[in-house]
Write an enzyme that holds these catalytic residues in place. Structure first.
Site, mmCIF file in Angstrom:
data_model
loop_
_atom_site.group_PDB
_atom_site.id
_atom_site.type_symbol
_atom_site.label_atom_id
_atom_site.label_comp_id
_atom_site.label_asym_id
_atom_site.label_seq_id
_atom_site.Cartn_x
_atom_site.Cartn_y
_atom_site.Cartn_z
ATOM 1 N N VAL A 172 4.853 -3.578 -4.972
ATOM 2 C CA VAL A 172 5.921 -3.203 -4.031
ATOM 3 C C VAL A 172 7.163 -2.790 -4.818
ATOM 4 C CG1 VAL A 172 5.017 -4.795 -2.286
ATOM 5 C CG2 VAL A 172 6.896 -5.549 -3.763
ATOM 6 N N ARG A 215 20.713 12.292 -18.036
ATOM 7 C CA ARG A 215 20.410 12.180 -16.601
ATOM 8 C C ARG A 215 21.659 11.770 -15.833
ATOM 9 N NH1 ARG A 215 14.388 9.874 -15.234
ATOM 10 N NH2 ARG A 215 13.294 10.908 -16.917
ATOM 11 N N LYS A 267 5.891 -1.587 -21.193
ATOM 12 C CA LYS A 267 5.955 -0.513 -20.189
ATOM 13 C C LYS A 267 7.377 0.062 -20.104
ATOM 14 C CE LYS A 267 4.891 2.170 -16.678
ATOM 15 N NZ LYS A 267 5.971 2.425 -15.801
ATOM 16 N N ARG A 322 37.631 -3.350 -41.180
ATOM 17 C CA ARG A 322 37.463 -4.649 -40.496
ATOM 18 C C ARG A 322 38.160 -5.759 -41.270
ATOM 19 N NH1 ARG A 322 32.490 -6.566 -40.433
ATOM 20 N NH2 ARG A 322 32.805 -7.796 -38.553
ATOM 21 N N SER A 362 1.143 2.668 -15.922
ATOM 22 C CA SER A 362 1.712 4.018 -16.017
ATOM 23 C C SER A 362 0.673 5.078 -15.701
ATOM 24 C CB SER A 362 2.260 4.284 -17.424
ATOM 25 O OG SER A 362 2.702 5.630 -17.495
ATOM 26 N N GLU A 386 9.457 8.095 -22.606
ATOM 27 C CA GLU A 386 9.198 9.165 -21.622
ATOM 28 C C GLU A 386 10.496 9.931 -21.302
ATOM 29 O OE1 GLU A 386 7.015 7.725 -18.099
ATOM 30 O OE2 GLU A 386 8.533 8.704 -16.876
ATOM 31 N N TYR A 387 11.578 9.210 -21.122
ATOM 32 C CA TYR A 387 12.873 9.859 -20.851
ATOM 33 C C TYR A 387 13.218 10.825 -21.996
ATOM 34 C CZ TYR A 387 14.793 6.965 -16.962
ATOM 35 O OH TYR A 387 15.056 6.365 -15.761
ATOM 36 N N HIS A 415 7.837 2.286 -23.013
ATOM 37 C CA HIS A 415 7.066 3.503 -22.704
ATOM 38 C C HIS A 415 7.923 4.459 -21.869
ATOM 39 C CE1 HIS A 415 4.912 5.807 -19.624
ATOM 40 N NE2 HIS A 415 3.938 5.964 -20.488
ATOM 41 N N ASN A 416 8.573 3.915 -20.845
ATOM 42 C CA ASN A 416 9.391 4.767 -19.983
ATOM 43 C C ASN A 416 10.614 5.303 -20.724
ATOM 44 O OD1 ASN A 416 7.532 3.851 -18.102
ATOM 45 N ND2 ASN A 416 9.038 3.784 -16.464
ATOM 46 N N MET A 465 1.445 3.853 -5.177
ATOM 47 C CA MET A 465 0.739 3.244 -6.311
ATOM 48 C C MET A 465 -0.303 2.231 -5.837
ATOM 49 S SD MET A 465 1.801 4.652 -9.095
ATOM 50 C CE MET A 465 1.485 3.561 -10.481
ATOM 51 N N GLY A 466 0.091 1.357 -4.900
ATOM 52 C CA GLY A 466 -0.820 0.312 -4.444
ATOM 53 C C GLY A 466 -2.056 0.878 -3.767
ATOM 54 N N LEU A 496 0.828 -1.209 0.000
ATOM 55 C CA LEU A 496 0.000 0.000 0.000
ATOM 56 C C LEU A 496 0.862 1.258 0.000
ATOM 57 C CD1 LEU A 496 -2.767 -1.304 2.413
ATOM 58 C CD2 LEU A 496 -2.968 -0.933 -0.053
ATOM 59 N N GLY A 497 1.885 1.265 -0.874
ATOM 60 C CA GLY A 497 2.651 2.501 -1.099
ATOM 61 C C GLY A 497 1.790 3.436 -1.949
HETATM 62 N N1 LIG Z 1 5.495 6.017 -8.017
HETATM 63 C C1 LIG Z 1 5.160 6.040 -9.310
HETATM 64 O O1 LIG Z 1 4.820 7.076 -9.905
HETATM 65 C C2 LIG Z 1 5.153 4.757 -10.092
HETATM 66 C C3 LIG Z 1 4.609 4.751 -11.381
HETATM 67 C C4 LIG Z 1 4.547 3.560 -12.086
HETATM 68 C C5 LIG Z 1 5.045 2.409 -11.521
HETATM 69 N N2 LIG Z 1 5.608 2.445 -10.285
HETATM 70 C C6 LIG Z 1 6.104 1.180 -9.719
HETATM 71 O O2 LIG Z 1 5.148 0.683 -8.803
HETATM 72 C C7 LIG Z 1 5.802 -0.045 -7.764
HETATM 73 C C8 LIG Z 1 5.385 0.533 -6.422
HETATM 74 O O3 LIG Z 1 5.842 1.870 -6.381
HETATM 75 P P1 LIG Z 1 5.468 2.899 -5.193
HETATM 76 O O4 LIG Z 1 6.101 4.194 -5.567
HETATM 77 O O5 LIG Z 1 4.012 2.854 -4.895
HETATM 78 O O6 LIG Z 1 6.111 2.263 -3.894
HETATM 79 P P2 LIG Z 1 7.598 1.832 -3.524
HETATM 80 O O7 LIG Z 1 8.172 2.907 -2.707
HETATM 81 O O8 LIG Z 1 8.346 1.349 -4.693
HETATM 82 O O9 LIG Z 1 7.239 0.566 -2.597
HETATM 83 C C9 LIG Z 1 6.562 0.727 -1.364
HETATM 84 C C10 LIG Z 1 5.833 -0.548 -0.959
HETATM 85 O O10 LIG Z 1 6.678 -1.694 -1.065
HETATM 86 C C11 LIG Z 1 6.542 -2.452 0.146
HETATM 87 N N3 LIG Z 1 7.709 -3.307 0.350
HETATM 88 C C12 LIG Z 1 9.021 -2.950 0.242
HETATM 89 N N4 LIG Z 1 9.804 -4.023 0.485
HETATM 90 C C13 LIG Z 1 8.966 -5.075 0.770
HETATM 91 C C14 LIG Z 1 9.159 -6.438 1.103
HETATM 92 N N5 LIG Z 1 10.393 -6.968 1.153
HETATM 93 N N6 LIG Z 1 8.066 -7.203 1.318
HETATM 94 C C15 LIG Z 1 6.839 -6.686 1.224
HETATM 95 N N7 LIG Z 1 6.567 -5.406 0.929
HETATM 96 C C16 LIG Z 1 7.634 -4.600 0.692
HETATM 97 C C17 LIG Z 1 6.376 -1.388 1.202
HETATM 98 O O11 LIG Z 1 5.864 -1.943 2.387
HETATM 99 P P3 LIG Z 1 6.199 -1.245 3.813
HETATM 100 O O12 LIG Z 1 5.143 -0.206 4.019
HETATM 101 O O13 LIG Z 1 6.102 -2.342 4.788
HETATM 102 O O14 LIG Z 1 7.583 -0.662 3.734
HETATM 103 C C18 LIG Z 1 5.390 -0.459 0.491
HETATM 104 O O15 LIG Z 1 4.077 -0.939 0.563
HETATM 105 C C19 LIG Z 1 7.296 0.035 -8.067
HETATM 106 O O16 LIG Z 1 7.691 -1.072 -8.847
HETATM 107 C C20 LIG Z 1 7.393 1.291 -8.917
HETATM 108 O O17 LIG Z 1 8.537 1.287 -9.756
HETATM 109 C C21 LIG Z 1 5.651 3.578 -9.554
#
Ligand SMILES: NC(=O)c1ccc[n+]([C@@H]2O[C@H](COP(=O)([O-])OP(=O)(O)OC[C@H]3O[C@@H](n4cnc5c(N)ncnc54)[C@H](OP(=O)(O)O)[C@@H]3O)[C@@H](O)[C@H]2O)c1
Length: 473
Positions: free
Chosen positions: A76, A289, A184, A445, A130, A191-192, A187-188, A14-15, A11-12
């Site tokens: 995650v 970058r 994907k 060559r 995305s 995007e770069y 796509h990225n 994105m989740g 539940l970061g």
């Molecule tokens: N942010 C963006 O804009 C974006 C866009 C597209 C795709 N993504 C991709 O989406 C994914 C999630 O990205 P995010 O930015 O939401 O979060 P993140 O910072 O990449 O991950 C956070 C989540 O991962 C969990 N986690 C980390 N290590 C773990 C482990 N060993 N076991 C279980 N859970 C673990 C964390 O749990 P805890 O709370 O317990 O630490 C938290 O829920 C990544 O692959 C990222 O590249 C991100």
């Protein structure tokens, strides 16, 4: 007791947003986060949607709350954490169940995970998502790869939560194993390039023309009303018009010019090179970058070489810069689609490139007005596989190439770095050069390595009469 159609781990940013999106679309969703307090806080802040959330405090509870076949989305941190979650889920699942990795995975990892789970009778779906935080909540662009029968089970949920382009979901199935994550990744990569090219125009206007950020932002806002209409031009315009609340300065003036990267652009370039491709505009954006991170080195370089004193050509007009950006952007997409075609052939994915352009029309970071035309051009058939040769784009490129050349020439004369523009132009000029200079490369060559060459009058594996060759003084 089964209460939820689908589960989600992580539940970061994105989740959490993806879970709310699923719930809002009417699907009960079971949620689990490694740190339990995050789950509590998430459900407590979900308002009315909490009634469709089924919080779980263990992987066992999460899996037990799902209807069969069970489907769990992992959202995650990419890499080891994804493997850790898979290892925790697999013993709890039964044949026919599926695990969906919705993070930004390296597609080689996805292929490995898919094969490992298939051996256990489970399905693994690699799903590129995305759109960032807002996309995850309001409707992202979704690129799916894996077992098609398993995708059919969750397709209604994925299409419901995806962005829509004129009512059509921006979600598509691209092929087996890593196909979705690869689309994907490219796509990225695009995007770069897109971001870098916008930044290069900003650099010319800031350092060459001495324009203030807000003025440049106003220009970008005007461009966003035309053929350059896109999410990235729009947000760049907004960023340039934003002031730092602490100092009152334009926000870009208080941001350190060191760009971060999480790897997807680099993965695009690395995989392209493996496939015998070279997406020069994307590679240049990745390089830019990396170079930007060397701030101290650049400052030392400025002290040493900052006053070279160059005689700059006239700065390109706004209209030229707009047309140059458009042309360079189309060239970057051309390179991206060529990587997709090469990977499709290598991995037997039968990727539908037009479908990639279609799912990118809304929800994702590279969404732009151009993508609808790109999808149509691909469906009509790309001459020699080149987007820039397509009748819909050749005119724009012919017109824009002159502007791009003026822009690159100006930048070179003024000492303003424009690596993505320059590399896009070099690619374009190479692709329109009927006779290149690799006759000499082949001769070199053969001279030092007897590698052989093909003769223009027929015959492969030929060798030159090097024994009698003379060094010119
Ligand atoms: N942010 C963006 O804009 C974006 C866009 C597209 C795709 N993504 C991709 O989406 C994914 C999630 O990205 P995010 O930015 O939401 O979060 P993140 O910072 O990449 O991950 C956070 C989540 O991962 C969990 N986690 C980390 N290590 C773990 C482990 N060993 N076991 C279980 N859970 C673990 C964390 O749990 P805890 O709370 O317990 O630490 C938290 O829920 C990544 O692959 C990222 O590249 C991100």
């Amino acid at each position: 007791m089964s209460q939820a159609r689908i589960g989600l781990v992580g539940l970061g940013v994105m989740g959490a947003n993806l879970s709310l999106n699923i719930a809002e679309n009417g699907f009960p969703v079971a949620v689990f986060n490694r740190t339990g307090s995050v789950t509590d806080a998430f459900v407590a802040s979900a308002g009315d949607l909490a009634e469709r959330l089924v919080p779980a405090k263990s992987y066992e509870a999460l899996v037990a709350s799902l209807s069969r076949p069970r489907a769990v989305i992992i959202m995650v941190k990419a890499g080891g954490p994804v493997d850790a979650v898979i290892d925790a889920l697999v013993p709890l699942m039964a044949p026919g169940d599926m695990i969906i990795d919705a993070g930004n995975a390296d597609f080689h990892d996805t292929r490995r995970r898919e094969a490992a789970l298939r051996d256990k009778g489970l399905s693994f779906i690699g799903m590129g998502v995305s759109g960032g935080e807002e996309g995850a909540r309001q409707g992202p662009s979704i690129m799916v790869g894996g077992n098609p029968e398993s995708y059919a089970v969750i397709r209604d949920i994925i299409e419901a939560i995806a962005a829509k382009h004129e009512g059509v979901p921006c979600a598509a199935y691209f092929g087996p194993d890593g196909a979705g994550h690869f689309v994907k990744t490219v796509h990225n990569g695009i995007e770069y390039a897109d971001m870098q090219m916008i930044a290069e125009v900003y650099g010319i206007l800031r350092d060459g023309a001495g324009r203030a950020p807000a003025e440049i932002g106003t220009l970008f806002a005007a461009w966003n009303e035309g053929p350059l209409n896109s999410y990235l031009v729009d947000i760049s315009s907004r960023v340039l018009g934003t002031l730092d609340p602490k100092t009152g300065q334009p926000i870009v003036d208080v941001i350190v010019d060191k760009a971060g990267q999480k790897g997807t652009g680099r993965w695009t370039a690395i995989e392209a090179l493996r496939l015998g491709q070279s997406p020069s505009a994307i590679e240049a954006a990745v390089a830019a970058r990396s170079w930007s991170a060397e701030k101290a080195t650049r400052q030392a370089g400025k002290a040493l070489f900052g006053d070279l004193g160059s005689e700059a050509l006239p700065i390109p007009s706004e209209a030229d810069l707009e047309r140059a950006l458009l042309a360079a952007k189309i060239i970057a997409y051309d390179q991206g689609f060529k990587i997709l075609a090469a990977a499709s052939a290598e991995y037997d994915w039968a990727l539908d490139l037009a479908s990639a352009a279609e799912v990118w029309r809304e929800g994702c970071i590279i969404r732009s007005a151009l993508l609808d035309d790109m999808a149509s051009a691909i469906r009509e058939g790309l001459p020699q596989g080149q987007l820039i040769f397509a009748p819909r784009f050749a005119g724009l490129i012919r017109d824009g190439a002159t502007a791009l050349r003026r822009t690159v020439a100006y930048a070179a004369s003024a000492g303003v770095p424009v690596p993505a523009f320059a590399n896009a132009l070099a690619y374009f000029d190479t692709m329109r050069q009927g006779r290149g200079t690799s006759d000499l490369i082949q001769a070199q060559r053969d001279f030092f390595g007897a590698h052989g060459f093909e003769r223009t009058d027929g015959g492969e594996g030929q060798h030159g009469p090097w024994a009698g060759s003379v060094a010119h003084s």
